[in-house]
Motif scaffolding. Structure first.
Motif, short mmCIF file in Angstrom:
data_model
loop_
_atom_site.label_atom_id
_atom_site.label_comp_id
_atom_site.label_asym_id
_atom_site.label_seq_id
_atom_site.Cartn_x
_atom_site.Cartn_y
_atom_site.Cartn_z
N LYS A 57 3.66 -9.67 10.14
CA LYS A 57 3.86 -9.67 8.69
C LYS A 57 3.51 -8.29 8.12
O LYS A 57 4.25 -7.74 7.31
N ALA A 58 2.37 -7.76 8.55
CA ALA A 58 1.93 -6.47 8.03
C ALA A 58 2.95 -5.37 8.38
O ALA A 58 3.38 -4.61 7.50
N ILE A 59 3.35 -5.33 9.64
CA ILE A 59 4.28 -4.28 10.08
C ILE A 59 5.62 -4.40 9.33
O ILE A 59 6.16 -3.41 8.84
N SER A 60 6.15 -5.61 9.28
CA SER A 60 7.46 -5.79 8.66
C SER A 60 7.40 -5.45 7.18
O SER A 60 8.31 -4.82 6.63
N PHE A 61 6.32 -5.86 6.54
CA PHE A 61 6.17 -5.55 5.11
C PHE A 61 6.15 -4.05 4.90
O PHE A 61 6.83 -3.51 4.02
N ALA A 62 5.37 -3.35 5.73
CA ALA A 62 5.25 -1.90 5.57
C ALA A 62 6.58 -1.20 5.85
O ALA A 62 6.97 -0.26 5.14
N LEU A 63 7.31 -1.69 6.86
CA LEU A 63 8.60 -1.08 7.21
C LEU A 63 9.62 -1.26 6.09
O LEU A 63 10.28 -0.30 5.67
N VAL A 64 9.75 -2.49 5.65
CA VAL A 64 10.79 -2.83 4.69
C VAL A 64 10.54 -2.17 3.33
O VAL A 64 11.47 -1.82 2.61
N ASN A 65 9.26 -1.98 3.01
CA ASN A 65 8.92 -1.42 1.69
C ASN A 65 8.46 0.04 1.78
O ASN A 65 7.70 0.50 0.93
N ARG A 66 8.92 0.75 2.79
CA ARG A 66 8.35 2.09 2.99
C ARG A 66 8.79 3.11 1.94
O ARG A 66 8.10 4.11 1.74
N LEU A 67 9.89 2.85 1.26
CA LEU A 67 10.26 3.75 0.17
C LEU A 67 9.47 3.43 -1.09
O LEU A 67 9.06 4.31 -1.83
N ARG A 68 9.23 2.16 -1.25
CA ARG A 68 8.51 1.72 -2.44
C ARG A 68 7.02 2.08 -2.37
O ARG A 68 6.39 2.41 -3.36
N TYR A 69 6.47 1.94 -1.17
CA TYR A 69 5.04 2.26 -0.97
C TYR A 69 4.90 3.29 0.14
O TYR A 69 4.49 2.98 1.26
N PRO A 70 5.28 4.54 -0.13
CA PRO A 70 5.25 5.55 0.93
C PRO A 70 3.84 5.99 1.32
O PRO A 70 3.63 6.48 2.42
N ASP A 71 2.87 5.81 0.42
CA ASP A 71 1.53 6.32 0.68
C ASP A 71 0.66 5.24 1.33
O ASP A 71 0.27 4.27 0.66
N THR A 72 0.36 5.42 2.62
CA THR A 72 -0.41 4.36 3.29
C THR A 72 -1.90 4.40 2.92
O THR A 72 -2.67 3.56 3.34
N GLN A 73 -2.28 5.41 2.11
CA GLN A 73 -3.66 5.44 1.60
C GLN A 73 -3.79 4.61 0.31
O GLN A 73 -4.89 4.32 -0.14
N ARG A 74 -2.62 4.30 -0.27
CA ARG A 74 -2.64 3.49 -1.51
C ARG A 74 -1.56 2.43 -1.34
O ARG A 74 -0.53 2.47 -1.99
N HIS A 75 -1.82 1.49 -0.48
CA HIS A 75 -0.78 0.55 -0.07
C HIS A 75 -1.23 -0.89 -0.37
O HIS A 75 -2.42 -1.19 -0.25
N PRO A 76 -0.29 -1.77 -0.74
CA PRO A 76 -0.69 -3.16 -1.00
C PRO A 76 -1.44 -3.80 0.17
O PRO A 76 -2.34 -4.63 -0.05
N LEU A 77 -1.11 -3.38 1.40
CA LEU A 77 -1.78 -3.99 2.55
C LEU A 77 -3.27 -3.67 2.60
O LEU A 77 -4.03 -4.33 3.32
N LEU A 78 -3.69 -2.68 1.83
CA LEU A 78 -5.13 -2.34 1.82
C LEU A 78 -5.94 -3.30 0.96
O LEU A 78 -7.15 -3.42 1.13
#
Ligand code: A3P
Length: 306
Positions: A56-77
């Protein structure tokens, strides 16, 4: 038929598989009402404890990588993956009212997950060519050990019958009566479909993902029709996503250490050891022999092995 449950009092057999009785309504409603009618729908399918949270985490990050490009400020955090990617029959359809799934504020493509076997998926999910299915499989011994631990963490919430012994869990698993089991039938349903329709069903293995996370993330991005561009590769986007979703990173986030999920469960139950081969610390030689024999018999001639 009904049998003693792993977490709740009973599990129930329906269309050849076993379900915690508590989720039956959600299973039936999902089958009846879900429409995979969006061109970009993605369905993540797993046996419980195969690594659903990670997928779930990987797919979410992949699919939304344009919307949330910054992994330091990401919904998964700050949000648990099970909230970002809800499980259809548990989180969405196991309610009195049929949910409206037209909007999901977090994600640009509709991204859902399910533990239902392939044979039981709604027709629209199976037939629409554009609804992609990603299946994550884990070896049966680690799946069993992980499930046994998980159920014992949940049991105090739902039963007064004390801990489930490993011997009892083992017997039920081997007989096929574990949640969403039989394990082998579940795996084979998706495996066969992934061979017949590789553009529709991607079959991933937990063990391979642990060994080569980056290569498997590229595979997943390619399958979803959105490969990493040379610019993204140069920027190291795939590495950033891999780090963001890694077991150690996810497990140490405050939300996953002390937050709670939709059923009142503690989020930390989804992050135990996150390793391959932990079964060696629990299963007896006799159990290993029996489980290996069943797996060998069930997977014989299918081309699937661990
Ligand atoms: P263990 O109990 O063996 O540690 P699910 O998400 O399907 O419920 O599966 C949970 C299993 O996946 C647990 O296995 C858990 O530790 C592991 N897991 C959770 N997040 C992970 C991650 N980011 N990377 C690898 N494994 C992870």
């Amino acid at each position: 038929p009904t049998q003693r449950g792993w977490v709740h009092e009973t599990i129930h057999q329906y269309q050849g598989f076993w379900f915690e009785t508590l989720f039956m309504q959600g299973v039936v409603a999902f089958q009846k009402h879900f429409q995979a009618d969006h061109d970009t729908d993605i369905l993540l399918a797993t046996n419980p404890k195969a690594g659903t949270t990670w997928l779930k985490a990987i797919s979410f990050a992949l699919v939304n990588r344009l919307r949330y490009p910054d992994t330091q400020r990401h919904p998964l955090l700050t949000v648990n993956p099970h909230i970002l990617v809800p499980t259809l029959e548990i989180d969405l359809y196991n309610k009195r009212e049929v949910p409206d799934l037209t909007t999901n504020s977090f994600t640009s493509r509709r991204l859902f997950s399910t533990h239902l076997p392939y044979s039981m998926l709604p027709i629209s999910a199976k037939n629409s060519t554009n609804c992609k299915i990603v299946y994550l499989c884990r070896n049966p011994k680690d799946t069993l050990v992980s499930f046994w631990h998980f159920c014992n963490r949940l049991r105090p919430m739902s039963t007064s019958t004390g801990a489930l012994s490993l011997e009892d869990a083992f017997d039920m698993f081997c007989r096929g009566s574990s949640g969403f089991g039989p394990y082998w039938d579940h795996v084979l349903g998706y495996w066969k479909e992934s061979i017949e329709k590789p553009e529709k069903v991607l079959f991933l293995k937990y063990e391979e993902m642990k060994e080569q996370p980056i290569a498997n993330m590229r595979r997943l991005a390619d399958f979803l029709g959105w490969p990493f561009s040379p610019e993204e590769e140069a920027k190291g986007v795939v590495n950033d996503i891999s780090k963001l979703c890694s077991f150690n990173n996810m497990r140490n986030l405050e939300v996953n250490k002390s937050g709670k999920g939709s059923l009142g469960q503690e989020n930390n139950i989804y992050f135990r050891r996150g390793q391959v081969g932990d079964w060696m610390n629990y299963l007896t030689a006799e159990m290993i022999k029996k489980l290996d024999r069943i797996t060998e018999e069930k997977f014989h001639g299918t081309g699937l092995r661990f």
